[in-house]
Design a protein around this motif. Sequence first.
Motif, short mmCIF file in Angstrom:
data_model
loop_
_atom_site.label_atom_id
_atom_site.label_comp_id
_atom_site.label_asym_id
_atom_site.label_seq_id
_atom_site.Cartn_x
_atom_site.Cartn_y
_atom_site.Cartn_z
N LEU A 341 79.70 7.03 34.47
CA LEU A 341 80.75 8.04 34.43
C LEU A 341 82.09 7.35 34.60
CD1 LEU A 341 81.12 11.19 34.33
CD2 LEU A 341 81.32 11.09 36.82
N GLU A 342 82.99 7.59 33.65
CA GLU A 342 84.31 6.97 33.70
C GLU A 342 85.35 7.95 34.26
OE1 GLU A 342 84.65 3.90 32.97
OE2 GLU A 342 82.94 3.40 31.67
N LYS A 343 86.43 7.40 34.77
CA LYS A 343 87.52 8.23 35.30
C LYS A 343 88.06 9.14 34.19
CE LYS A 343 91.57 7.80 38.30
NZ LYS A 343 92.47 6.84 39.00
N GLY A 344 88.19 10.41 34.49
CA GLY A 344 88.68 11.38 33.50
C GLY A 344 87.59 12.04 32.69
N ASP A 345 86.35 11.61 32.85
CA ASP A 345 85.25 12.22 32.10
C ASP A 345 84.97 13.64 32.57
OD1 ASP A 345 84.82 10.06 30.48
OD2 ASP A 345 83.02 9.35 31.50
N LYS A 346 84.82 14.53 31.62
CA LYS A 346 84.35 15.90 31.86
C LYS A 346 83.12 16.06 30.97
CE LYS A 346 88.21 16.95 34.26
NZ LYS A 346 89.25 17.88 33.80
N VAL A 347 81.95 15.96 31.58
CA VAL A 347 80.70 15.84 30.83
C VAL A 347 79.94 17.16 30.80
CG1 VAL A 347 78.50 14.60 30.65
CG2 VAL A 347 80.53 13.43 31.56
N ALA A 348 79.50 17.57 29.61
CA ALA A 348 78.59 18.70 29.47
C ALA A 348 77.20 18.16 29.16
CB ALA A 348 79.06 19.63 28.36
N ILE A 349 76.21 18.58 29.96
CA ILE A 349 74.82 18.20 29.72
C ILE A 349 74.14 19.36 29.01
CG2 ILE A 349 72.63 17.52 30.75
CD1 ILE A 349 74.13 16.47 33.16
N ILE A 350 73.60 19.07 27.80
CA ILE A 350 72.95 20.10 27.01
C ILE A 350 71.54 19.67 26.66
CG2 ILE A 350 75.17 20.88 26.08
CD1 ILE A 350 74.38 19.48 23.44
N GLY A 351 70.75 20.61 26.16
CA GLY A 351 69.38 20.31 25.76
C GLY A 351 68.48 21.50 25.99
N HIS A 352 67.28 21.44 25.39
CA HIS A 352 66.31 22.51 25.56
C HIS A 352 65.94 22.67 27.03
CE1 HIS A 352 65.64 23.21 21.34
NE2 HIS A 352 65.31 21.93 21.11
N ASN A 353 65.46 23.85 27.37
CA ASN A 353 64.94 24.06 28.73
C ASN A 353 63.76 23.13 28.97
OD1 ASN A 353 66.77 26.10 29.32
ND2 ASN A 353 65.47 27.70 28.48
N GLY A 354 63.73 22.52 30.13
CA GLY A 354 62.60 21.68 30.50
C GLY A 354 62.72 20.23 30.13
N VAL A 355 63.87 19.81 29.54
CA VAL A 355 63.99 18.40 29.13
C VAL A 355 64.49 17.50 30.25
CG1 VAL A 355 64.30 18.89 26.67
CG2 VAL A 355 66.30 18.75 28.17
N GLY A 356 64.96 18.09 31.37
CA GLY A 356 65.34 17.26 32.51
C GLY A 356 66.79 17.37 32.94
N LYS A 357 67.48 18.41 32.53
CA LYS A 357 68.90 18.55 32.87
C LYS A 357 69.08 18.71 34.38
CE LYS A 357 69.56 22.13 30.16
NZ LYS A 357 68.18 22.29 29.66
N THR A 358 68.30 19.61 34.97
CA THR A 358 68.39 19.80 36.42
C THR A 358 67.90 18.56 37.17
OG1 THR A 358 68.17 22.21 36.29
CG2 THR A 358 67.51 21.18 38.36
N THR A 359 66.87 17.92 36.64
CA THR A 359 66.36 16.67 37.24
C THR A 359 67.46 15.62 37.28
OG1 THR A 359 64.10 17.12 36.48
CG2 THR A 359 64.65 14.83 37.01
N LEU A 360 68.21 15.49 36.20
CA LEU A 360 69.31 14.52 36.15
C LEU A 360 70.37 14.85 37.20
CD1 LEU A 360 70.69 12.10 34.90
CD2 LEU A 360 71.62 13.61 33.13
N PHE A 481 91.11 20.43 36.38
CA PHE A 481 90.66 19.70 37.56
C PHE A 481 91.06 18.22 37.46
CE2 PHE A 481 86.81 17.77 39.81
CZ PHE A 481 87.35 17.93 41.07
N ALA A 482 91.65 17.68 38.53
CA ALA A 482 92.11 16.29 38.52
C ALA A 482 90.97 15.30 38.64
CB ALA A 482 93.11 16.07 39.66
N GLY A 483 89.82 15.75 39.14
CA GLY A 483 88.67 14.87 39.27
C GLY A 483 87.79 14.91 38.02
N SER A 484 86.51 14.59 38.18
CA SER A 484 85.56 14.58 37.07
C SER A 484 84.50 15.66 37.27
CB SER A 484 84.90 13.21 36.93
OG SER A 484 85.78 12.28 36.33
N VAL A 485 83.94 16.11 36.15
CA VAL A 485 82.94 17.18 36.17
C VAL A 485 81.73 16.75 35.35
CG1 VAL A 485 82.45 19.58 35.54
CG2 VAL A 485 84.74 18.95 36.32
#
Length: 529
Positions: A341-360, A481-485
Amino acid sequence: MVEVKNLTQRFASSLLFEDVNLVLKRNNRYGLIGANGAGKSTFLKILSGEIESSSGEIVIENGLKVGVLGQDQFAFENFTLKDAVLYGNKRLYDAVKEKERLYMSEEFTDEINDRLSELEIISAEEDPTYEYETRIEKILSSLGLNNFDALMSEVENSDKVKVLLAQVLFPKPDVLFLDEPTNNLDIDAIAWLENELNRHEGTLVVISHDRHFLNRVCTHILDVDFKKIREFSGNYDDWYMAANLIAKQNEMERDKKLKEKEELEKFIARFSANASKARQATSRAKQLEKLDIAEIAVSSRRDPSILFRTNREIGNELIELKNISKKFDDKLIFENFNFKLEKGDKVAIIGHNGVGKTTLCKIITGELAPDNGNVHVGATIELGYFAQDTVNKIEGDLKLYEYLQDAKNKDIDEIRKCLGRMLFSGADQEKSVGALSGGEKHRVRLSQLMLHKPNLMVMDEPNNHLDLEAIIALGEAFYNFAGSVICVSHDRELIDAFANRILHLKGNGEIVDYRGSYEEYRASLGLEN
């Protein structure tokens, strides 16, 4: 097709809406919108006949098939997924099941043969092309469900909701009433549903907090506000412009009348005692009596004020995942996954249900250890985590401001102000947190994050249970937001509002890390936006 006549709904002394008159026409797709608690679901239940109104009536044209999205996900526990969907056409289901029983008979009597003939006629009437099995499997596959013969009792609750959606779509009803059909659907499944509903030949009324979905599907908007239900032509964005224009016009008209009233009152006060001006003063007094200054109706909508600040500036080292691997049983989630994760990154995690988004999310926040690899967290990082099961985590008898009071936040006044910005009035703040609705609990957790002021936020589906106004405010707050998401979401509008990096989990350890907006990512894949 559906007519609403003089409809009024009260609960005890509370009025939801009154004297509603609407004609819902064939081939129109209506988005039913309004603030939480305004009466959207109540109105939909009245339309479908589930509950009675205080007064008025609903008239549905004779002979039309009506489909209502079921809300009891445990109603078909002993059915296979395929049979639960088939049950959406009860007449066909009964015929198919009776045929199966009769064909199992040890001997075929004339009565059985005659009955089988009758059942074949029913089946042909309900399924002229004899494609019901293919259609059911196609719908389930489109929703990410491929084990058609699994029992409903064996699948996740989120998948049961998908089966109920497949059940109501399968018979192609003339009139469709859908309450939050996009819940538990990933982005691809939502896109499929949009296409299905756009092909619907009949009347559709749908409740959704997904702005992109409403824009793609709806030809009309029904707005539950001001104790009324007003119809607008166009999609959600069209409604938004029209509603704001109407509000502005009403405000200008009222300001004009108030100014006229003030001038009349000044003239009367100045000249009423003057004999030569008495007649004019009397005339002005009559004008004043006729002047109708209507009160500006108070909208049930409230826009929360979501503002995330940071306690400290974020450094150059944020989060780095090195050679992360994770399996559950025989299911591969990650294999030698690297992510920085780089400074200024605002990341959206996408994918089918059950592929590991919550796990990540759990691995990043330290709630779950990877099987292999390690997670490096920078020294300046102050982490805030919004868990997907936030509704289950917020419980107990503490009042809202007591719940938010902790070692970091002791100032009750500041806590109360923060709750106020999230639309909790003074009386609301006296409620116990355990008694709150799902949407209220999400707003409490967002209040907590605003008070804690992390510089990195990991958010797992924070838009669940929130209304449209809150989701829009959340997207703006992430953007500013000044931080990262790092945020998991299936809401296109929310993702489009803030994300400058997309992490697409495709399953079996395959991950696409795209630097750019979601719109740009879809364009790179040749997909429509």
